[in-house]
Design a protein around this motif. Structure first.
Motif, short mmCIF file in Angstrom:
data_model
loop_
_atom_site.label_atom_id
_atom_site.label_comp_id
_atom_site.label_asym_id
_atom_site.label_seq_id
_atom_site.Cartn_x
_atom_site.Cartn_y
_atom_site.Cartn_z
N LYS A 311 0.92 -1.15 0.11
CA LYS A 311 -0.07 0.04 0.00
C LYS A 311 0.90 1.28 -0.11
N ALA A 312 1.98 1.06 0.56
CA ALA A 312 3.04 2.52 0.61
C ALA A 312 3.45 2.70 -0.58
N VAL A 313 3.58 1.82 -1.56
CA VAL A 313 4.05 1.98 -2.77
C VAL A 313 2.84 2.73 -3.88
N LEU A 314 1.89 2.08 -3.67
CA LEU A 314 0.73 2.76 -4.33
C LEU A 314 0.44 4.18 -3.73
N ARG A 315 0.44 4.26 -2.54
CA ARG A 315 0.32 5.86 -1.92
C ARG A 315 1.14 6.73 -2.54
N TYR A 316 2.51 6.38 -2.35
CA TYR A 316 3.78 7.17 -3.19
C TYR A 316 3.30 7.47 -4.43
N LEU A 317 2.74 6.22 -5.11
CA LEU A 317 2.53 6.96 -6.83
C LEU A 317 1.19 7.91 -6.69
N ARG A 318 0.38 7.63 -5.99
CA ARG A 318 -0.78 8.54 -6.10
C ARG A 318 -0.32 9.96 -5.66
N GLN A 319 0.78 9.95 -4.95
CA GLN A 319 1.05 11.21 -4.18
C GLN A 319 1.96 12.04 -5.57
N ILE A 320 2.68 11.01 -6.36
CA ILE A 320 3.43 11.60 -7.36
C ILE A 320 2.43 12.16 -8.39
N VAL A 321 1.37 11.47 -8.51
CA VAL A 321 0.44 11.93 -9.62
C VAL A 321 -0.20 13.34 -9.22
N ASN A 322 -0.60 13.23 -8.00
CA ASN A 322 -1.38 14.62 -7.42
C ASN A 322 -0.30 15.68 -7.56
N LEU A 323 0.97 15.41 -7.01
CA LEU A 323 2.11 16.53 -7.36
C LEU A 323 2.24 17.07 -8.56
N THR A 324 2.39 16.06 -9.77
CA THR A 324 2.55 16.52 -11.14
C THR A 324 1.30 17.14 -11.62
N GLY A 325 0.31 16.79 -11.13
CA GLY A 325 -1.07 17.39 -11.50
C GLY A 325 -1.04 18.91 -10.97
N GLN A 326 -0.64 18.95 -9.80
CA GLN A 326 -0.68 20.20 -9.03
C GLN A 326 0.15 21.18 -9.82
N ALA A 327 1.44 20.58 -10.27
CA ALA A 327 2.65 21.23 -11.04
C ALA A 327 2.12 21.87 -12.36
N GLY A 328 1.58 21.01 -12.91
CA GLY A 328 0.77 21.03 -14.36
C GLY A 328 0.00 22.42 -14.14
N ARG A 329 -0.89 22.31 -13.18
CA ARG A 329 -1.78 23.36 -13.20
C ARG A 329 -1.27 24.80 -12.83
N MET A 330 0.08 24.57 -11.87
CA MET A 330 0.82 25.93 -11.78
C MET A 330 1.51 26.64 -12.96
N ILE A 331 1.78 25.40 -14.00
CA ILE A 331 2.51 26.14 -15.00
C ILE A 331 1.28 26.28 -16.01
N ASP A 332 0.22 25.78 -16.15
CA ASP A 332 -0.83 26.25 -16.71
C ASP A 332 -1.30 27.80 -16.35
N ASP A 333 -1.38 28.00 -15.22
CA ASP A 333 -1.76 29.34 -14.64
C ASP A 333 -0.68 30.28 -14.85
N LEU A 334 0.46 29.87 -14.77
CA LEU A 334 1.59 30.70 -14.95
C LEU A 334 1.80 31.28 -16.45
N LEU A 335 1.24 30.30 -17.37
CA LEU A 335 1.27 30.76 -18.65
C LEU A 335 0.21 31.43 -18.94
N GLN A 336 -0.78 31.50 -18.34
CA GLN A 336 -2.10 32.56 -18.55
C GLN A 336 -1.64 33.72 -17.97
N TYR A 337 -0.90 33.86 -16.75
CA TYR A 337 -0.56 35.05 -16.16
C TYR A 337 0.52 35.80 -17.20
N SER A 338 1.30 34.71 -17.59
CA SER A 338 2.30 35.62 -18.59
C SER A 338 1.62 36.12 -19.71
#
Length: 502
Positions: A311-338
């Protein structure tokens, strides 16, 4: 204006006690409160002069030890402004004329039919003395003010011939005589007298180049007046050279500052453009690897999930997916801001009420499981960039929806009014009010900063760029944005737009 001084003491000089009694009786009949001081010889006269406690003198002409003319001369030597009346029965018309030329104020005979005129003479002479005193004080004050203000006074004919010039004018022009002032007027000012204005008062400034190319600026105020049947010009002269030099210095400094501002503004715009391009390039280049990481993690998760029970491995993978999703949204918002800062504004007619309702419909698709009470006031049609204004409304309405998610009955109100901006110009003012969690007013400055968040990602999702992008879009329209709030009591976000495009 000088206050009227009351007559208090009269010095009576007469060696005949009966004549003194007559004079005292006549004066007191008209002036009962006036004190009469008596002097019977030169010693008492000098003592009275030394004490100097009298306002007016009445003297006989023929005295056992002197004449009235000698008393008159002694008084004028003591104070040439002190009034004096000669009260006598032994004088002559020739003596009266001589005395009047020497400064005598009035001449009264000691005859029964003239005796009554003594009190009248005292009143008339005292009133005239007060007029002279006031005129002297006014002349002194005027001269003092003219000297303090460095003002010159002159009088000329309509042709420019100098008639009078004050000492202040000679000093102001560094001249030593009326003749030198006349020469100065003829050389520098006479030509302008041939073009006199039709009105009776006017002002002019004259630039004079003196020795060694030294510039002298004069401001001349003139009035045309009629004196004894002849028209003349009375004038005041101010030396405004220092003022002109200061103006020239300030103008040169302003031009230098304006040029520096233009240069720095151009440099700042260039740096901003470079920064925008840098942010856009970085954001754009990061977009692909972030999405690739997210994709590969998803593939990895799909591959190992059926064959592992860790379960720990799966939890880590889910966390990585969430973080990359958040990073993607930040990049999209930063592009919009720019892009908000880089895009060229396309001004069109925008129906703000229609635009708000379109944004609201898009948001309602994502909030079907919530109860939100909307109230939208009548909003105007104005000129602006529709794309940027759409982002403004989207950011503000999504912000209100997000921070009311813990409310069973969310309320969001959109209002409009006209008002004045910080420069006092008429503006459109819009507001979005909600009954959400609000914020502490001291946190106001952080609300519109890039990546500034008052709450954690776990509490409320977001990148912290939406309000910064809103601020940039409004500022590009030469408007302003601000907010008011209170913790747990909701918030109001305002923005203003100019009433007209300049």
């Amino acid at each position: 204006m000088a206050l009227e001084k009351p007559l208090q003491r009269i010095l009576l000089i007469d060696d005949d006690p009966n004549d003194r009694l007559l004079a005292i009786r006549e004066v007191n009949r008209e002036f009962p409160d006036v004190e009469i001081l008596e002097a019977l010889n030169w010693q008492q006269i000098h003592q009275s002069f030394a004490a100097d406690e009298f306002d007016l003198v009445i003297t006989d002409y023929e005295l056992n030890w002197a004449t009235g003319l000698e008393v008159l001369q002694a008084l004028k030597a003591h104070d040439d402004q002190r009034p004096i009346i000669m009260f006598t029965d032994s004088g002559s018309q020739e003596i009266a004329v001589k005395a009047m030329k020497a400064g005598l104020d009035d001449y009264v005979l000691k005859s029964p039919k003239h005796l009554v005129r003594l009190a009248q003479a005292v009143r008339s002479v005292w009133e005239n003395a007060q007029v002279r005193r006031r005129a002297s004080e006014l002349e002194f004050r005027l001269q003092f003010l003219l000297n303090e203000l460095a003002v010159g006074v002159f009088r000329t004919t309509l042709e420019g011939e100098l008639i009078e010039a004050s000492d202040g004018l000679l000093e102001l022009l560094h001249l030593n005589s009326l003749a030198a002032a006349q020469s100065f007027f003829q050389q520098n000012l006479a030509a302008s007298f041939h073009k006199l204005p039709t009105q009776n008062r006017w002002h002019r400034e004259v630039k004079i180049v003196r020795a060694k190319a030294k510039i002298l600026w004069l401001r001349i105020s003139e009035t045309k007046v009629r004196i004894n049947g002849n028209w003349v010009i009375d004038g005041l002269v101010h030396n405004v050279t220092a003022h002109k030099e200061t103006e020239a210095t300030l103008e040169a400094l302003n031009q230098t500052l304006e040029q520096r501002v233009v240069e720095r503004t151009a440099r700042l715009e260039q740096l901003n453009q470079e920064l925008e391009m840098f942010a856009f390039a970085i954001s754009h280049d990061l977009r692909a690897p972030i999405r690739q990481i997210s994709g590969f993690v998803a593939f990895l998760k799909q591959s190992i999930e059926p064959v592992t029970s860790d379960k720990a491995v799966l939890r880590y993978l889910r966390q990585i997916v969430n973080l990359t999703g958040q990073a993607g949204r930040m990049i999209d918002d930063l592009l919009q801001y720019s892009s908000t800062g880089r895009a060229e504004l396309q001004y069109v007619t925008v129906d703000m009420e229609k635009l708000v309702k379109e944004v609201k419909q898009q948001i309602e698709v994502q909030t079907t499981d919530r109860t939100i009470h909307w109230r939208i006031s009548s909003l105007p049609t104005l000129t602006g960039d529709r794309t940027l204004l759409s982002r403004v409304w989207q950011n503000l309405l999504e912000n209100a929806v997000k921070y009311t998610q813990n409310k069973a009955q969310a309320k969001i109100e959109i209002d409009y009014r006209t008002g004045q901006n910080e420069q006092g110009k008429l503006s459109h003012i819009f507001s979005v009010r909600d009954n959400g969690i609000g914020f502490e007013q001291k946190e106001h400055a952080r609300l519109f900063g890039v990546f500034q968040r008052l709450h954690s990602e776990r509490e409320f999702a977001g990148t912290g760029i939406g309000l910064a992008s809103t601020k940039r879009a409004i500022y590009r329209h030469k408007g302003s944005v601000w907010a008011e709030g209170k913790a747990e009591a909701g918030a109001v976000f305002y923005f203003s737009l100019p009433y007209s495009i300049e």
